[in-house]
Design a protein around this motif. Structure first.
Motif, short mmCIF file in Angstrom:
data_model
loop_
_atom_site.label_atom_id
_atom_site.label_comp_id
_atom_site.label_asym_id
_atom_site.label_seq_id
_atom_site.Cartn_x
_atom_site.Cartn_y
_atom_site.Cartn_z
N VAL A 54 -15.63 76.36 50.26
CA VAL A 54 -14.64 77.42 48.87
C VAL A 54 -14.03 75.70 47.85
CG1 VAL A 54 -12.76 78.14 48.03
CG2 VAL A 54 -14.23 79.04 49.37
N LYS A 55 -14.42 75.74 47.24
CA LYS A 55 -13.86 74.08 45.93
C LYS A 55 -12.30 74.68 45.87
CE LYS A 55 -17.73 72.09 45.44
NZ LYS A 55 -17.80 70.12 46.36
N ARG A 56 -11.43 73.92 46.04
CA ARG A 56 -9.73 74.21 46.15
C ARG A 56 -9.71 73.95 45.28
NH1 ARG A 56 -11.33 74.14 51.50
NH2 ARG A 56 -10.23 75.34 52.62
N ARG A 57 -8.64 74.10 44.48
CA ARG A 57 -7.86 74.06 42.91
C ARG A 57 -6.92 72.31 43.31
NH1 ARG A 57 -8.07 75.97 38.51
NH2 ARG A 57 -5.84 75.16 37.97
N ILE A 58 -7.47 71.56 42.74
CA ILE A 58 -6.68 70.03 42.74
C ILE A 58 -5.84 69.35 41.72
CG2 ILE A 58 -7.47 67.24 43.70
CD1 ILE A 58 -9.88 68.72 44.80
N TYR A 83 -16.94 67.18 40.88
CA TYR A 83 -16.28 68.15 41.02
C TYR A 83 -16.28 68.88 39.80
CZ TYR A 83 -12.99 70.21 44.86
OH TYR A 83 -12.16 71.06 45.09
N PRO A 84 -16.78 70.81 39.82
CA PRO A 84 -16.35 71.69 38.89
C PRO A 84 -15.29 71.77 38.12
CG PRO A 84 -16.73 72.62 41.50
CD PRO A 84 -16.34 70.82 41.63
N ALA A 85 -15.17 70.89 36.80
CA ALA A 85 -13.93 71.25 35.80
C ALA A 85 -12.92 72.44 35.86
CB ALA A 85 -14.71 71.01 34.82
N ASP A 86 -13.61 72.99 36.20
CA ASP A 86 -12.03 74.55 35.74
C ASP A 86 -11.76 74.54 37.65
OD1 ASP A 86 -14.72 75.56 37.85
OD2 ASP A 86 -14.45 77.58 37.25
N ARG A 87 -12.38 73.75 38.64
CA ARG A 87 -11.24 73.56 39.86
C ARG A 87 -10.83 72.21 39.63
NH1 ARG A 87 -10.68 78.12 41.51
NH2 ARG A 87 -10.22 77.55 43.35
N TYR A 88 -10.02 71.48 39.25
CA TYR A 88 -9.25 70.51 39.44
C TYR A 88 -8.60 70.11 37.35
CZ TYR A 88 -11.91 66.45 37.37
OH TYR A 88 -12.75 66.06 36.77
N ARG A 89 -7.47 69.43 37.76
CA ARG A 89 -6.94 69.17 36.18
C ARG A 89 -5.71 67.97 36.47
NH1 ARG A 89 -7.54 70.70 31.22
NH2 ARG A 89 -5.02 70.03 29.90
N VAL A 90 -6.33 67.61 35.12
CA VAL A 90 -5.74 65.46 35.44
C VAL A 90 -4.58 65.59 34.74
CG1 VAL A 90 -5.92 63.75 34.54
CG2 VAL A 90 -7.94 64.19 35.56
N ILE A 139 -3.78 71.54 46.52
CA ILE A 139 -3.79 70.00 46.67
C ILE A 139 -3.33 69.31 45.56
CG2 ILE A 139 -5.17 68.38 47.29
CD1 ILE A 139 -7.46 69.84 48.36
N ALA A 140 -2.42 68.36 45.68
CA ALA A 140 -1.97 67.58 44.80
C ALA A 140 -2.51 66.07 45.22
CB ALA A 140 -0.42 67.17 44.80
N LEU A 141 -2.87 65.50 44.56
CA LEU A 141 -3.70 63.79 44.59
C LEU A 141 -2.83 62.84 43.39
CD1 LEU A 141 -5.79 61.92 45.72
CD2 LEU A 141 -6.95 63.18 43.23
N ILE A 142 -2.31 62.16 44.41
CA ILE A 142 -0.96 61.23 43.43
C ILE A 142 -2.21 59.63 43.88
CG2 ILE A 142 1.34 60.21 43.10
CD1 ILE A 142 1.57 62.12 45.33
N MET A 214 -3.87 59.55 47.59
CA MET A 214 -3.05 59.83 48.66
C MET A 214 -2.62 61.80 48.62
SD MET A 214 0.40 58.34 48.76
CE MET A 214 2.41 58.50 47.45
N SER A 215 -3.63 62.22 49.12
CA SER A 215 -3.55 63.93 48.83
C SER A 215 -2.87 64.68 49.92
CB SER A 215 -5.03 64.27 48.35
OG SER A 215 -5.89 63.58 48.33
N PHE A 216 -1.95 65.72 49.81
CA PHE A 216 -1.09 66.72 50.30
C PHE A 216 -1.10 67.98 49.12
CE2 PHE A 216 0.26 62.34 49.52
CZ PHE A 216 0.93 62.24 50.97
N GLU A 217 -0.84 68.97 50.53
CA GLU A 217 -0.68 70.21 50.31
C GLU A 217 -0.09 70.33 48.55
OE1 GLU A 217 -1.00 73.03 54.28
OE2 GLU A 217 0.32 72.18 53.73
#
Length: 411
Positions: A54-58, A83-90, A139-142, A214-217
């Protein structure tokens, strides 16, 4: 007679301190090279290949202060990840940007969050972003404004979180190797990765974080950051807040984030001033609590709060060790020989941390700049009080990855 006793006492104190520090570094460096602790791959044996996950939302959060010159290149890199464009947002958190830059970013499929503070900090920008993001993420990626990610970065962290990770640090490598100072900076980061992240992780401890990549819940880091108000070194408080909740920070060596390396002595000084300041300030602040947690078996907390910060920066050891050799021979030859042994052990720690592909003639040329870099670092001691009270901005200019050592993975 009194002078000799003072010199001897000074020598013994410094020798013991250096011996303990170098032994600690050697253990971590040796572990990073020869041990393999419980890592991401062993967290769960029933996870299928990444293509079936499952592609988690990032949410990719990029706090940026006056980074008009590079932010568009960073944004385009982040938008082009595998990564699927609809599964992450910048999310570009734009602090003090020019109107034209904001307009250009607005034409891209990302979200621009304009912020403005009387005294800007990374923590304030991130907290403001979390307060304004309404969508739900796993997930939050900083990342920093100068960072570029390897195309498979998000897939790598998605697999890691599927296997049970709740916090992880990617491997930050040089974006550029165009000057001797950039090469020294890249080499320094590689050694830090090997010792404080890979080495600690191999021993079953939490990896230290770097402040970017770095990435976190998502919900966890949102709550943790809301309790932090640091000016400098916010990542040092962040990692302690994570591990005190019983969350291990994993180190994902094959998840690459490219970071711009300083290209001059002035930029090197500004950056190190901030780092040295936070090291001493947070050591003093968390020493007591860390010792109490150590008694409760919280080894990762103690390692990050005390052990990491008790070790002097490399530049200071480069000054102190030769001084110990001279004093040792002045006191008694056996002490001088012992000090030389410490120096050799320290060099072995560093050599184990330098990647083989970095050892070339460019590195040898860069080493000629080492005395200047050491002098700059020593000079920061006279400015550390001011550094933690003021936001120190490092100017970035590199708009592409030019590190040929990673040419096969940067795209």
């Amino acid at each position: 007679m009194l002078f000799s006793k003072i010199v001897y006492l000074f020598f013994i104190i410094c020798f013991i301190y250096c011996a303990v520090s170098i032994l600690y570094l050697f253990i971590l460096s040796f572990a990073g090279r020869f041990f393999s602790g419980k890592g991401i791959d062993e967290l769960s044996g029933d996870v299928v290949a990444s293509g079936g996950l499952v592609k988690r939302r990032i949410a990719v959060l990029v706090p940026a202060y006056r980074e008009d010159g590079i932010i568009l290149s960073t944004a385009n890199n982040l938008l082009g990840l595998d990564y699927p464009a609809d599964r992450y947002r910048v999310y570009i958190i734009a602090d003090s940007f020019q109107k034209e830059t904001v307009e250009q970013l607005g034409r891209l499929p990302l979200t621009v969050l304009e912020v403005s503070f009387e005294k800007s900090t990374k923590t304030k920008s991130l907290n403001e972003a979390f307060a304004r993001i309404e969508a739900s993420y796993d997930i939050a990626l900083i990342c920093d404004a100068d960072n570029m990610l390897a195309s498979n970065f998000l897939n790598k962290i998605n697999v890691a979180f599927a296997r049970g990770a709740r916090a992880l640090q990617g491997r930050r490598v040089a974006k550029n190797l165009d000057t001797s100072f950039a090469i020294l900076d890249a080499c320094s980061e590689a050694i830090n990765n090997h010792i404080f992240r890979k080495g600690a992780y191999a021993l079953g401890l939490s990896s230290s974080v770097i402040g970017s990549g770095m990435s976190f819940e998502f919900d966890t880091i949102k709550k943790i950051l809301s309790e932090i108000s640091a000016v400098g070194g916010f990542d040092k408080i962040l990692q302690l807040s994570v591990v005190e909740r019983g969350i291990r920070i994993h180190y994902l060596e094959d998840a690459l984030v490219f970071d711009e390396k300083v290209d001059s002595s002035h930029a090197f000084e500004q950056q190190r001033k901030r780092w040295v300041s936070s090291q001493f300030i947070y050591l003093k602040r968390f020493f007591g609590p860390a010792c109490r947690r150590l008694l409760k078996g919280q080894f990762s907390y103690f390692n990050l709060a005390v052990a990491n910060n008790l070790v002097l920066p490399r530049a200071f050891l480069f000054v102190l060790l030769p001084l110990l050799v001279l004093l040792g021979f002045f006191i008694q030859p056996v002490w001088g020989i012992a000090a030389i042994g410490l120096g050799l052990l320290y060099l072995s720690c560093l050599m184990m941390g330098v990647p083989g592909n970095m050892v070339n003639k460019d590195l040898l040329v860069a080493i000629l700049q080492l005395p200047k870099a050491v002098a700059v670092m020593v000079g920061t001691l006279f400015q550390i009080r001011k550094a933690n009270k003021t936001f120190i901005h490092t100017v970035h200019t590199k708009t592409e990855v030019s590190n040929s050592l990673f040419k096969d993975v940067k795209d």
